[in-house]
Scaffold this motif. Structure first.
Motif, PDB file in Angstrom:
ATOM      1  N   THR A 100     149.380  84.320  21.462  1.00  0.00           N
ATOM      2  CA  THR A 100     148.564  83.588  20.588  1.00  0.00           C
ATOM      3  C   THR A 100     147.927  84.667  19.729  1.00  0.00           C
ATOM      4  OG1 THR A 100     146.904  83.895  22.367  1.00  0.00           O
ATOM      5  CG2 THR A 100     147.784  81.785  21.911  1.00  0.00           C
ATOM      6  N   GLU A 101     147.635  85.889  20.459  1.00  0.00           N
ATOM      7  CA  GLU A 101     147.382  87.026  19.446  1.00  0.00           C
ATOM      8  C   GLU A 101     148.163  87.140  18.286  1.00  0.00           C
ATOM      9  OE1 GLU A 101     146.689  90.648  21.669  1.00  0.00           O
ATOM     10  OE2 GLU A 101     146.126  91.636  19.695  1.00  0.00           O
ATOM     11  N   GLN A 115     149.540  83.279  31.836  1.00  0.00           N
ATOM     12  CA  GLN A 115     148.226  83.482  31.163  1.00  0.00           C
ATOM     13  C   GLN A 115     148.502  84.520  30.130  1.00  0.00           C
ATOM     14  OE1 GLN A 115     145.604  82.981  34.510  1.00  0.00           O
ATOM     15  NE2 GLN A 115     144.439  82.047  33.237  1.00  0.00           N
ATOM     16  N   ARG A 116     148.937  85.657  30.751  1.00  0.00           N
ATOM     17  CA  ARG A 116     149.037  86.788  29.865  1.00  0.00           C
ATOM     18  C   ARG A 116     150.003  86.902  28.627  1.00  0.00           C
ATOM     19  NH1 ARG A 116     148.418  91.997  33.696  1.00  0.00           N
ATOM     20  NH2 ARG A 116     147.079  91.062  35.195  1.00  0.00           N
ATOM     21  N   ALA A 170     144.516  80.984  28.601  1.00  0.00           N
ATOM     22  CA  ALA A 170     145.140  82.174  28.499  1.00  0.00           C
ATOM     23  C   ALA A 170     143.843  83.247  28.888  1.00  0.00           C
ATOM     24  CB  ALA A 170     145.563  82.453  27.280  1.00  0.00           C
ATOM     25  N   SER A 171     144.482  84.472  29.358  1.00  0.00           N
ATOM     26  CA  SER A 171     143.829  85.332  29.621  1.00  0.00           C
ATOM     27  C   SER A 171     144.778  86.827  29.769  1.00  0.00           C
ATOM     28  CB  SER A 171     143.081  85.296  31.053  1.00  0.00           C
ATOM     29  OG  SER A 171     142.672  86.365  31.530  1.00  0.00           O
ATOM     30  N   PRO A 172     144.355  88.015  29.351  1.00  0.00           N
ATOM     31  CA  PRO A 172     145.354  88.822  29.606  1.00  0.00           C
ATOM     32  C   PRO A 172     145.123  89.570  30.953  1.00  0.00           C
ATOM     33  CG  PRO A 172     143.326  89.751  28.322  1.00  0.00           C
ATOM     34  CD  PRO A 172     143.338  88.081  28.363  1.00  0.00           C
ATOM     35  N   SER A 229     143.070  79.390  24.285  1.00  0.00           N
ATOM     36  CA  SER A 229     142.161  80.358  24.516  1.00  0.00           C
ATOM     37  C   SER A 229     141.249  80.281  25.911  1.00  0.00           C
ATOM     38  CB  SER A 229     141.139  80.883  23.472  1.00  0.00           C
ATOM     39  OG  SER A 229     140.278  79.557  23.390  1.00  0.00           O
ATOM     40  N   ALA A 267     148.256  84.983  26.071  1.00  0.00           N
ATOM     41  CA  ALA A 267     147.154  85.859  25.560  1.00  0.00           C
ATOM     42  C   ALA A 267     148.015  86.428  24.381  1.00  0.00           C
ATOM     43  CB  ALA A 267     146.584  86.578  26.365  1.00  0.00           C
ATOM     44  N   TYR A 268     149.111  87.257  24.685  1.00  0.00           N
ATOM     45  CA  TYR A 268     149.623  88.116  23.744  1.00  0.00           C
ATOM     46  C   TYR A 268     150.273  87.160  22.569  1.00  0.00           C
ATOM     47  CZ  TYR A 268     148.539  91.530  26.613  1.00  0.00           C
ATOM     48  OH  TYR A 268     147.759  92.376  27.323  1.00  0.00           O
TER      49      TYR A 268
END
Lengths: 471, 547
Positions: A91-92, A84-85, A76-78, A73, A88-89
């Motif tokens: 890990t979600e 990174q994107r 990562a970042s959307p 987290s 993000a998805y």
């Protein structure tokens, strides 16, 4: 175009990280050097972390998975760069999977989430606009239909996911330009939303009037798995073409995954099923459910390394059988070319990483990072698919993509024979790529099926089939 | 005698024209008749029509002997026995003899259409139903198919039996040659262009500047936009369609072909990644044109728009237009002028797309990020200056991770992770799918699981990279093999690695630190991290070289 620096998202986060770090005990300040991490190293970190986390989740060790997720987290970042994107998805999705271990918690968190139907429709349209895959598929499908329907007077097209009018408008135009005049055209569109079908009907009827073609549009509001083939109103004498774009795989969802067992039944099941299809039309569905599935207890995981064919899902078999009952002249199947139907979670995650990495790259190459549309596609389309692949099991997991070499035996078993896609279709598709702004995409011909590739990685496969009658 | 001759002549015409036939009737010329009539097979019967190519069922079928066919100077003046190749020449000559009026005129009987059959029995045109309608045609056919090839082109040593064929070839042989990068040679411009548009080899080798001989002069480009043969014989739309479809590809190729021979500017240096380069060059050709190309475009656009407008073409153009117009309509503002279809259809009136003339250099405003993005996916080398931080695409990162796991030895990383990861339910399965060297992985996996906590700190200590910089560089230098890697088998966890002692550096130190945190190791481990931080400090400086 706005080009955000990859590190910009990172530069804002160290402060955030510091505050986090000070909260959690014993962590000191390990992250100052995160600031200097380049996007490439960060990407590699993310990949490693994702797989470590995946392993933890697959093994059920929640604590460790939690720590991994927290590390990710920070990186990562959307709204960051591609990796990174993706992270993000993913890990979600992993978190969602973990949360399903507490069903009450999961339901409570998801109960207030509303999905707007309009948004979903919009997202599909955005995907159609910004990535050429759907357009290419439509071009190839249309060309295949044109060629298969040469000389036919009545053409009936069944679209299993009818949401883009442009596809059929082009076909109508092509048909009206036929030297011996346009045929009588009927299009049956299947979709879950009524509004989409209304819109389709309106556009298509308008176009047919302009072109002076005898035209009829039948909307069918239904989920694919509940589709009643009889309701498609196919009359005898009609030349039927079925277009299935990214739909068929949802029928592979089965109730429970069984462990794979070797069985002598398996080795001869291809032949038996074929004969069964011929001799036992009425009770095929039940027959399959009772006898084949239970007797051989084969794993519905067709991604198994066993070369012996594995029993197909009953939904798929009955659907294909019903379709074959219409004796379609042509069935064009577009599917994702990646194996997301593995029994093993880590397998699926690995495959999904590669597949969606390519898709995210496609978006990165065509849309700016700040683009809201891109975020929407990533979140509501790809993110949802990723979540389904990773977090869902059983019947819920509908995104069971498989590679073409798994589809081919399945379709052949159902009584379909492959129709080679013509060179002309390839030319059309390539022309489309060249005339639009799509760079980096390729179309490859593999045994007369087309692979739509991003930079040499095949992402979607298009193949054409026709009903082959047994004697 | 003459009457009978007349009858014979009238009922069974000779191969020569009626006029001279008349002359022969009147002047009994045994020499000529001996030549011709003795060997002619006269078939005045009408044959039934069967195949296209024989339009007139009433035509008279004439079969000539090979000798007659090949004879030159068949028209002979009866007065002075001078031979002529053509009947008209003979007539002109005969005028000079001041013949009385009666003898000069042709007979006024209606001229029947004559068709000729080939004397070669094995030929398909030997059958009267497949006769050819033209005497010259049958002569040429006979020479070409059944004759000896006496004429040879010096440049390409191609042989011809008919002299006119040979002359026609000599005019074009070597004058305009088109060579595609895949090595195929074309003499026809249209076939060359069609081939180029879809040549796979070309797509792969777009890095190299093209040495092919291309007409860059404006006049040539304007003129030669003939319709190429339809790409596939199976296309249902009739010829009216081909102008529009055919025209699209030549224009594209004109632009790309004109583009490629030029030396690229610094923004696009060789070797740029293959397919991206070609597609980007095509993209830029769409945006930047030469005046010559622009005029060619103008002629093309007018013709294409008119044809596409009128025909409602059913194939690719419509698809391309409908699909691409929708694409260009959405938010890609900087790429608006680059939309090919919009140029075609919008520019029917104007003659110059509003772009830089003669600037084939890829200026960055037009050089949209799309080629950048597609290019960066293949190599981390900094080709594109306009992008501040050339990031690797996700697919390239994945491949690199696989490479990294396969090539470098990451014991501290392995240990750090191995400690944290419990043995999964099916270690064999995991490793077999994820490790590239499956044979060694099970042992590593199990051994790593057994490692003690203490080794973590030592691993971290080892993680201090004295060799860190070199290995980090080494890490970054592996990309050359990236492109060929299949991403399917990825050794993400580095399970295929040997348990060597050297640590590859700060990156692994980070991961080891995670391993440390996973085990809630003491803070003693963290001082070990800070020197690793120094490694990371070095990395920005190294970045330009790596990237």
């Amino acid at each position: 175009m706005v080009q955000e620096e990859g590190s910009s998202s990172l530069s804002s986060s160290p402060l955030h990280m510091f505050s986090l770090m000070s909260l959690s005990p014993g962590l000191g300040s390990p992250f100052p050097w995160l600031r200097e991490m380049g996007s490439e190293e960060r990407g590699l970190c993310l990949i490693h972390l994702l797989l470590v986390c995946a392993n933890h989740v697959a093994a059920g060790s929640i604590e460790n998975a939690n720590i991994c997720l927290e590390c990710i987290s920070h990186l990562a970042s959307p709204a960051g760069d591609t990796m990174q994107r993706i992270a993000a998805y993913f890990t979600e999705a992993l978190a969602d999977r973990i949360l399903k271990g507490w069903p009450g918690l999961h339901k409570a968190l998801n109960s207030t989430k509303t999905t707007s139907v309009a948004e979903e429709i919009l997202v599909h349209k955005l995907f159609y606009e910004f990535c050429p895959f759907l357009k290419l598929s439509y071009v190839i499908t249309n060309q295949a239909i044109l060629e298969a329907m040469e000389g036919e007077k009545v053409v009936h097209i069944i679209d299993l996911n009818c949401f883009e009018p442009t596809q059929w408008i082009s076909l109508l135009r092509a048909l009206s330009a036929r030297p011996d005049g346009p045929p009588h055209v009927r299009i049956t569109g299947v979709h879950e939303q009524n509004e989409v079908l209304d819109q389709m009907a309106h556009r298509l009827n308008e176009e047919a009037e302009k072109l002076d073609i005898l035209f009829q549009f039948n909307p069918i509001v239904s989920k694919l798995e509940n589709l009643d083939v009889k309701s498609l109103c196919v009359k005898t004498g009609e030349a039927v073409a079925v277009s299935s774009v990214l739909q068929l795989h949802s029928l592979l969802a089965v109730n429970h995954e069984m462990t794979q067992m070797d069985s002598p039944y398996l080795s001869k099941s291809p032949c038996t099923l074929q004969r069964v299809l011929q001799t036992n039309p009425c009770t095929l569905g039940e027959f399959l459910e009772k006898d084949v599935i239970n007797a051989c207890s084969a794993s519905p995981d067709s991604a198994s390394s066993s070369p012996i064919y594995s029993a197909p899902s009953p939904k798929m078999t009955s659907f294909l059988y019903a379709l074959c009952g219409l004796s379609p002249n042509l069935m064009v199947v577009t599917e994702q070319e990646s194996n997301h139907n593995g029994f093993n979670l880590t397998d699926r995650i690995t495959e999904a990483l590669n597949f969606y990495a390519a898709l995210f790259d496609c978006l990165e190459s065509t849309m700016p990072r700040a683009s809201i549309e891109r975020q929407k596609i990533e979140k509501m389309l790809f993110g949802k698919e990723i979540k389904n692949i990773i977090a869902c099991e059983g019947v819920d997991r509908t995104k069971r993509h498989e590679k073409l070499d798994k589809w081919i035996p399945r379709l052949e078993l159902a009584g379909l024979g492959k129709v080679p896609l013509s060179y002309h279709a390839m030319l059309q598709a390539r022309r489309l790529l060249q005339s639009s702004n799509y760079h980096g995409y390729k179309i490859k011909d593999e045994n007369s099926c087309f692979m739509l590739c991003w930079q040499d990685q095949p992402l979607f496969s298009v193949s054409a089939w026709r009903f082959r009658q047994y004697r | 005698m003459q009457e009978t001759m007349v009858e014979i002549e009238n009922s069974s015409p000779l191969s020569v024209s009626p006029a001279s036939g008349e002359a022969h009737i009147l002047t009994v010329d045994n020499q000529i008749k001996a030549d011709q009539s003795a060997e002619t097979i006269l078939q005045p019967t009408k044959k039934k029509r069967s195949l296209p190519g024989m339009p007139d069922p009433d035509a008279e079928v004439i079969a000539l002997s090979p000798k007659t066919l090949l004879a030159t100077n068949r028209f002979v003046c009866e007065i002075c026995n001078k031979g002529f190749q053509r009947d008209q020449n003979l007539q002109l000559h005969r005028r000079g003899h001041n013949l009385p009026w009666k003898l000069r005129q042709r007979t006024s009987k209606d001229i029947r259409k004559r068709v000729y059959v080939c004397p070669e029995p094995t030929c398909v045109h030997h059958d009267p139903s497949r006769a050819l309608g033209d005497l010259t045609g049958i002569k040429k056919h006979f020479c070409r198919k059944h004759g000896e090839k006496k004429y040879k082109c010096e440049r390409c040593s191609k042989k011809y039996a008919v002299q006119s064929d040979w002359k026609a070839h000599m005019k074009t042989c070597g004058t305009r040659e088109y060579r595609c990068d895949c090595g195929t040679l074309f003499s026809r411009r249209d076939s060359f262009i069609t081939h180029r548009a879809f040549c796979d080899a070309l797509a792969q080798e777009s890095a190299r500047s093209q040495p092919s001989v291309l007409p860059t002069s404006g006049g040539d480009m304007k003129v030669k936009l003939v319709e190429p043969p339809p790409p596939a014989a199976s296309s249902p739309p009739p010829p009216p369609l081909t102008p529009s479809t055919g025209v699209l590809s030549p224009v594209l190729s004109i632009r790309s072909s004109a583009e490629l021979p030029e030396n690229h500017s610094a923004n696009f240096p060789p070797p740029p990644p293959g397919p991206a380069a070609l597609t980007s060059s095509i993209a830029t050709t769409i945006t930047t044109t030469t005046p010559a190309i622009a005029t060619a475009t103008a002629t093309v656009t007018t013709s294409s728009c008119s044809t596409s407008g009128s025909n409602v073409p059913g194939n690719g153009t419509v698809f391309a237009h409908t699909f691409s117009s929708s694409a260009s309509g959405l938010g890609q503002s900087s790429q608006e002028p680059a939309s090919y279809s919009s140029i075609l259809c919008a520019m029917a009136g104007s003659h110059q797309p509003a772009v830089d003339p003669m600037s084939l250099s890829l200026s960055s405003p037009f050089h949209s990020p799309s080629p950048l993005f597609s290019a960066t996916s293949q190599s981390p080398q900094p080709h594109y200056v306009s992008r501040p931080q050339p990031a690797l695409s996700a697919t390239a990162l994945l491949q690199k991770a696989a490479q990294m796991g396969a090539t470098s030895s990451n014991p501290s990383f392995l240990r750090g992770l191995g400690l944290a990861l419990p043995s999964p339910s099916d270690p064999q399965e995991n490793t077999s799918t994820m490790a590239s060297t499956s044979s060694t992985t099970p042992t590593h996996w199990s051994s790593s699981v057994k490692l003690e906590n203490n080794s973590l700190a030592s691993g971290l200590g080892l993680g201090l990279p004295s060799s860190g910089s070199s290995s980090l560089n080494e890490l970054m230098m592996t990309p050359s093999t990236l492109f060929g890697n299949k991403p399917a088998t990825l050794d993400f966890l580095g399970l295929g690695m040997g348990a060597g002692e050297a640590s590859p550096g700060g990156f692994s130190a980070f991961l080891s630190s995670i391993g440390g945190r996973l085990n809630m190791a003491t803070t003693a481990s963290f001082p070990g991290v800070r020197p690793a931080g120094e490694t990371w400090n070095d990395s920005p400086e190294r970045k330009p070289s790596m990237l």
